[in-house]
Design an enzyme around this catalytic site. Structure first.
Site, PDB file in Angstrom:
ATOM      1  CB  SER A  82      -5.567   0.265  -2.092  1.00 33.78           C
ATOM      2  OG  SER A  82      -4.803  -1.254  -1.812  1.00 33.78           O
ATOM      3  N   GLY A  85      -2.109   0.244  -2.793  1.00 34.87           N
ATOM      4  CA  GLY A  85      -2.764   0.364  -4.199  1.00 34.87           C
ATOM      5  C   GLY A  85      -2.659  -0.957  -4.750  1.00 34.87           C
ATOM      6  CD  GLU A  86       0.173  -2.904  -7.223  1.00 35.12           C
ATOM      7  OE1 GLU A  86      -0.453  -3.566  -7.903  1.00 35.12           O
ATOM      8  OE2 GLU A  86       0.986  -1.514  -7.614  1.00 35.12           O
ATOM      9  CB  THR A  87      -6.459  -4.561  -2.889  1.00 35.74           C
ATOM     10  OG1 THR A  87      -5.558  -4.035  -2.113  1.00 35.74           O
ATOM     11  CG2 THR A  87      -7.833  -4.802  -2.514  1.00 35.74           C
ATOM     12  CD  GLU A 146      -5.715  -0.963   7.909  1.00 33.71           C
ATOM     13  OE1 GLU A 146      -5.949  -2.102   6.763  1.00 33.71           O
ATOM     14  OE2 GLU A 146      -5.735  -1.081   8.943  1.00 33.71           O
TER      15      GLU A 146
END
Length: 179
Positions: A82, A85-87, A146
């Site tokens: 992620s 890092g907050e998904t 990505e």
């Protein structure tokens, strides 16, 4: 031309990769009988591509959420990514996996994030996210992250294939034949 901008960003980012971190992930992958991957959006697509190559190299790889994916067990490995890092679903999946005794590989752009607090990222890729911009990239959203996921995963597969004689021929035999 914009394509050259992207290539230049990828080159700069690739030069920041730590070979030791790649080798650590390879060791983790090779020491687990089953590897699970999970991510959402374009990061999830890159993780699916990684799972495909892991299967083609002869490993048991699964994509979390697919109908034929078995339950994780103690001693399995989960690879999550992620950018922010907050998904929420990625963080919940990582937390759940740890509670079940599953080992983790974490890749993120934000080591201070919720995901980074669940486990220190194995690889940090400097890139923009859906929540922030980055001096590392002019591309929209998490495009560089990505793209670098694919580079990281293909680097892992390349290094693993170089360790196995005839790996490319073996991988070709496992490539989809109903297409």
């Amino acid at each position: 031309m914009e394509a050259q901008v992207i290539v230049n960003e990828l080159e700069t980012s690739a030069n920041q990769l730590n070979a030791e971190s790649i080798d650590t992930i390879i060791r983790k992958v090779k020491t687990h009988d089953r590897i699970f991957v999970y991510g959402t959006g374009r990061s999830g697509l890159m993780l699916k591509a990684f799972a495909m190559r892991l299967m083609q190299i002869g490993l048991n790889a699964y994509v979390v959420g697919e109908t034929t994916t078995p339950s994780v067990q103690k001693g399995d490995l989960l690879v999550v990514a992620s950018a922010s890092g907050e998904t929420g679903s990625v963080c919940m999946t990582a937390q759940s996996a740890l509670k079940q005794g599953t080992d983790l590989v974490v890749i993120s752009s934000n080591p201070e994030s919720t995901l980074g607090k669940i486990q220190t990222p194995d690889i940090v890729i400097e890139a923009a996210t859906k929540f922030s911009t980055s001096k590392a990239s002019v591309q929209p959203l998490g495009s560089l992250f990505e793209q670098m996921l694919l580079v990281v995963f293909d680097t892992i597969i390349l290094k693993m294939s170089q360790m196995q004689e005839g790996a490319n021929d073996d991988m070709a035999k496992r490539h989809a034949s109903l297409e």
